[in-house]
Design a protein around this motif. Structure first.
Motif, PDB file in Angstrom:
ATOM      1  N   LEU A  17      13.034  37.296   5.458  1.00  0.00           N
ATOM      2  CA  LEU A  17      14.373  37.868   5.529  1.00  0.00           C
ATOM      3  C   LEU A  17      14.400  39.396   5.405  1.00  0.00           C
ATOM      4  N   PRO A  18      13.697  40.008   4.452  1.00  0.00           N
ATOM      5  CA  PRO A  18      13.733  41.475   4.376  1.00  0.00           C
ATOM      6  C   PRO A  18      13.178  42.155   5.631  1.00  0.00           C
ATOM      7  N   LEU A  19      12.122  41.583   6.205  1.00  0.00           N
ATOM      8  CA  LEU A  19      11.532  42.176   7.410  1.00  0.00           C
ATOM      9  C   LEU A  19      12.459  42.037   8.611  1.00  0.00           C
ATOM     10  N   VAL A  20      13.071  40.877   8.752  1.00  0.00           N
ATOM     11  CA  VAL A  20      13.996  40.654   9.860  1.00  0.00           C
ATOM     12  C   VAL A  20      15.225  41.546   9.701  1.00  0.00           C
ATOM     13  N   THR A  21      15.715  41.685   8.491  1.00  0.00           N
ATOM     14  CA  THR A  21      16.867  42.556   8.238  1.00  0.00           C
ATOM     15  C   THR A  21      16.539  44.002   8.586  1.00  0.00           C
ATOM     16  N   ALA A  22      15.376  44.472   8.194  1.00  0.00           N
ATOM     17  CA  ALA A  22      14.969  45.848   8.511  1.00  0.00           C
ATOM     18  C   ALA A  22      14.828  46.034  10.018  1.00  0.00           C
ATOM     19  N   ALA A  23      14.263  45.048  10.697  1.00  0.00           N
ATOM     20  CA  ALA A  23      14.114  45.136  12.154  1.00  0.00           C
ATOM     21  C   ALA A  23      15.483  45.205  12.828  1.00  0.00           C
ATOM     22  N   TYR A  24      16.404  44.366  12.385  1.00  0.00           N
ATOM     23  CA  TYR A  24      17.746  44.369  12.970  1.00  0.00           C
ATOM     24  C   TYR A  24      18.460  45.697  12.702  1.00  0.00           C
ATOM     25  N   ASN A  25      18.404  46.156  11.462  1.00  0.00           N
ATOM     26  CA  ASN A  25      19.123  47.382  11.088  1.00  0.00           C
ATOM     27  C   ASN A  25      18.551  48.647  11.716  1.00  0.00           C
ATOM     28  N   SER A  26      17.317  48.588  12.200  1.00  0.00           N
ATOM     29  CA  SER A  26      16.713  49.772  12.825  1.00  0.00           C
ATOM     30  C   SER A  26      16.649  49.668  14.342  1.00  0.00           C
ATOM     31  N   ILE A  28      18.450  49.675  18.065  1.00  0.00           N
ATOM     32  CA  ILE A  28      19.618  50.267  18.706  1.00  0.00           C
ATOM     33  C   ILE A  28      20.478  49.167  19.323  1.00  0.00           C
ATOM     34  N   HIS A  29      21.773  49.200  19.012  1.00  0.00           N
ATOM     35  CA  HIS A  29      22.726  48.220  19.518  1.00  0.00           C
ATOM     36  C   HIS A  29      23.128  48.601  20.942  1.00  0.00           C
ATOM     37  N   VAL A  30      23.295  47.604  21.805  1.00  0.00           N
ATOM     38  CA  VAL A  30      23.603  47.836  23.215  1.00  0.00           C
ATOM     39  C   VAL A  30      24.922  48.588  23.398  1.00  0.00           C
ATOM     40  N   PHE A  31      25.944  48.215  22.669  1.00  0.00           N
ATOM     41  CA  PHE A  31      27.262  48.801  22.875  1.00  0.00           C
ATOM     42  C   PHE A  31      27.455  50.119  22.136  1.00  0.00           C
ATOM     43  N   THR A  32      26.995  50.209  20.895  1.00  0.00           N
ATOM     44  CA  THR A  32      27.206  51.437  20.123  1.00  0.00           C
ATOM     45  C   THR A  32      26.167  52.500  20.441  1.00  0.00           C
ATOM     46  N   ARG A  33      25.030  52.084  20.969  1.00  0.00           N
ATOM     47  CA  ARG A  33      23.892  52.977  21.232  1.00  0.00           C
ATOM     48  C   ARG A  33      23.398  53.662  19.953  1.00  0.00           C
ATOM     49  N   PHE A  38      22.233  53.562  10.932  1.00  0.00           N
ATOM     50  CA  PHE A  38      22.847  54.871  11.143  1.00  0.00           C
ATOM     51  C   PHE A  38      24.362  54.791  10.984  1.00  0.00           C
ATOM     52  N   ILE A  39      24.970  53.749  11.513  1.00  0.00           N
ATOM     53  CA  ILE A  39      26.422  53.619  11.420  1.00  0.00           C
ATOM     54  C   ILE A  39      26.865  53.462   9.966  1.00  0.00           C
ATOM     55  N   MET A  40      26.064  52.787   9.166  1.00  0.00           N
ATOM     56  CA  MET A  40      26.429  52.611   7.753  1.00  0.00           C
ATOM     57  C   MET A  40      26.150  53.851   6.908  1.00  0.00           C
ATOM     58  N   HIS A  41      25.058  54.574   7.191  1.00  0.00           N
ATOM     59  CA  HIS A  41      24.610  55.644   6.301  1.00  0.00           C
ATOM     60  C   HIS A  41      24.735  57.055   6.882  1.00  0.00           C
ATOM     61  N   GLY A  42      24.847  57.171   8.194  1.00  0.00           N
ATOM     62  CA  GLY A  42      24.986  58.486   8.808  1.00  0.00           C
ATOM     63  C   GLY A  42      23.679  59.184   9.092  1.00  0.00           C
ATOM     64  N   TYR A  43      22.571  58.512   8.900  1.00  0.00           N
ATOM     65  CA  TYR A  43      21.257  59.064   9.245  1.00  0.00           C
ATOM     66  C   TYR A  43      20.341  57.903   9.619  1.00  0.00           C
ATOM     67  N   LEU A  75      29.600  60.166  12.067  1.00  0.00           N
ATOM     68  CA  LEU A  75      30.076  58.802  11.854  1.00  0.00           C
ATOM     69  C   LEU A  75      31.284  58.495  12.740  1.00  0.00           C
ATOM     70  N   ASN A  76      32.157  59.479  12.922  1.00  0.00           N
ATOM     71  CA  ASN A  76      33.312  59.297  13.789  1.00  0.00           C
ATOM     72  C   ASN A  76      32.862  59.069  15.236  1.00  0.00           C
ATOM     73  N   LEU A  77      31.879  59.823  15.685  1.00  0.00           N
ATOM     74  CA  LEU A  77      31.342  59.659  17.029  1.00  0.00           C
ATOM     75  C   LEU A  77      30.711  58.288  17.202  1.00  0.00           C
ATOM     76  N   ALA A  78      29.965  57.851  16.199  1.00  0.00           N
ATOM     77  CA  ALA A  78      29.343  56.530  16.264  1.00  0.00           C
ATOM     78  C   ALA A  78      30.408  55.442  16.273  1.00  0.00           C
ATOM     79  N   HIS A  79      31.483  55.637  15.511  1.00  0.00           N
ATOM     80  CA  HIS A  79      32.569  54.660  15.477  1.00  0.00           C
ATOM     81  C   HIS A  79      33.271  54.551  16.822  1.00  0.00           C
ATOM     82  N   GLU A  80      33.490  55.720  17.462  1.00  0.00           N
ATOM     83  CA  GLU A  80      34.147  55.719  18.778  1.00  0.00           C
ATOM     84  C   GLU A  80      33.307  54.975  19.791  1.00  0.00           C
TER      85      GLU A  80
END
Length: 80
Positions: A17-26, A28-33, A38-43, A75-80
């Motif tokens: 689970l920790p490895l899969v979570t890290a892979a998912y969180n790192s 790039i999402h197709v729609f948000t790019r 990054f969307i949660m932390h800003g870096y 963060l605003n740019l990522a949200h848009e």
């Protein structure tokens, strides 16, 4: 993702689970790019493979209001 690593009786999923979570969180999402991290932390997430390639630190003073504005804009740019 977890199912591809688990044993046939699917009893060892918690160790992946920790490895899969890290892979998912790192990833790039197709729609948000952007990555979910990054969307949660800003870096961007720093991975162990990044440690040897860290850029040299520039000397600069910490301007907290400017940092907050830049972070908000990113963060605003990522949200848009």
């Amino acid at each position: 993702m977890i199912a591809s690593f688990c044993n046939t009786s699917v009893t060892d999923w918690p160790k992946f689970l920790p490895l899969v979570t890290a892979a998912y969180n790192s990833s790039i999402h197709v729609f948000t790019r952007e990555t979910p991290f990054f969307i949660m932390h800003g870096y961007d997430m720093r991975l162990p493979s990044d440690v040897g390639n860290l850029p040299e630190q520039e000397e600069h003073s910490l301007d907290i209001p400017q940092y907050k504005r830049e972070l908000f804009n990113k963060l605003n740019l990522a949200h848009e």
